[in-house]
Design an enzyme around this catalytic site. Structure first.
Site, PDB file in Angstrom:
ATOM      1  N   LYS A 225       0.655  -1.279  -0.228  1.00  0.00           N
ATOM      2  CA  LYS A 225      -0.198   0.013   0.147  1.00  0.00           C
ATOM      3  C   LYS A 225       0.660   1.264  -0.065  1.00  0.00           C
ATOM      4  CE  LYS A 225      -4.361  -1.792   1.288  1.00  0.00           C
ATOM      5  NZ  LYS A 225      -5.440  -1.993   2.448  1.00  0.00           N
ATOM      6  N   ARG A 265      -3.285  -9.898   5.100  1.00  0.00           N
ATOM      7  CA  ARG A 265      -3.580 -10.248   3.706  1.00  0.00           C
ATOM      8  C   ARG A 265      -2.308  -9.595   2.903  1.00  0.00           C
ATOM      9  NH1 ARG A 265      -5.985  -7.009  -0.329  1.00  0.00           N
ATOM     10  NH2 ARG A 265      -7.673  -8.254  -1.716  1.00  0.00           N
TER      11      ARG A 265
END
Length: 303
Positions: A225, A265
């Site tokens: 991210k 995740r």
């Protein structure tokens, strides 16, 4: 109570003796880090099986990109992308999560063999989602969400990001329970990168104990991210591309595991699978418990 014993289990899913690893299969042409790589059923199923071979405990299948500015696909297209992959992986014995904001996709995925519904909107995008999950008796991931990101990083303003995220997640969890989802089937996710800037994401990671204080298993989804790119770039540099953030992702996975996350995740599984096992071994050494070196779930089955 040790962190390992306190991380919780999710009714309806296997139990692992450490932080679980959720591998990502994006059946999309436009996901931010791997769009188009697995954009057909055969390739997506093969990739999911590869992730399992590399150490993934469950596989999250999604057919709609949630990156800022992404255009939503219609229901027919999402079903076309997702259902054959879910069915193919489930047929191979994989524990499958479906990443969707649509109740119809969740229902059909569960019928095709999915075991978990992972809704980045926490049930807000589709009013039929929570009733559908409740009717199916399925586990449900409630993520912190403040709206679609078509216009960018919407409503990312906080006076106290940790307190506000915890409070808003608590409200969504209560709504899910009131609508019939069993409390022991709810997972919470702070929604790193969703309506949050890098400082917000880092603050949430620094206070995972507050998120665990909600009393539900915690999913941390930091993989590749933007905030990791920001950290790696430093004050003056350009952030590295998403696919060059896997080492940083593994570092976050180790931190999350050390602080009691139920699962992480990730796109690249092998390094994170190693990271969570090391974290488990260190915890075992501290508490005198097992080392956590086994690669299989401690116990299979649902309750």
């Amino acid at each position: 109570m040790s962190i390992e014993r306190g991380r919780g289990r999710v009714a309806g899913l296997p139990t692992w003796d450490r932080c679980a690893v959720m591998g990502v299969v994006n059946v999309t042409p436009d996901s931010f880090s791997d769009g188009g790589h697995w954009f057909n059923t055969a390739a997506a199923v093969k990739h999911g099986l590869t992730l399992v071979a590399e150490g993934a405990d469950l596989v999250d299948v999604g057919g709609e990109s949630t990156r800022p500015g992404a255009t939503r696909v219609d229901e027919t297209e999402e079903l076309k992308r997702v259902i054959p992959v879910v069915r193919g992986l489930a047929a191979e014995g994989v524990t499958v999560s479906v990443d969707t904001m649509r109740a119809s996709v969740a229902e059909q995925s569960l019928a095709a063999g999915a075991a978990l519904v992972n809704d980045v909107s926490g049930g807000l995008a589709d009013p039929a989602m929570i009733p559908a999950v409740a009717a199916a008796g399925a586990p449900f991931v409630v993520m912190h969400w403040r709206g679609f990101l078509a216009g960018g990083n919407v409503r990312g303003v906080y006076a106290d990001v940790v307190r506000e995220v915890v409070d808003e997640l608590h409200a969504r969890v209560e709504a899910a329970i009131d609508a019939g989802i069993a409390a022991d089937r709810i997972v919470v996710d702070p929604g790193l990168g969703f309506s949050k800037d890098p400082a917000h994401d880092l603050a949430l990671l620094a206070h995972l104990d507050r998120l665990r204080g909600l009393g539900h298993p915690l999913l941390v989804a930091a993989s590749r991210k933007r905030f990791l790119g920001h950290v790696l770039a430093g004050a003056e540099g350009a952030p590295p591309p998403a696919r060059e953030r896997d080492a940083a992702t593994a570092a976050v996975s180790a931190i999350a595991a050390q602080h009691g996350a139920w699962a992480v995740r990730v796109h690249e599984v092998r390094a994170t699978a190693d990271a969570v096992r090391v974290a488990r071994a260190v915890e075992g050494a501290r508490t005198g418990g097992p080392s956590g070196t086994a690669g299989r779930p401690a116990a299979e089955g649902a309750r």
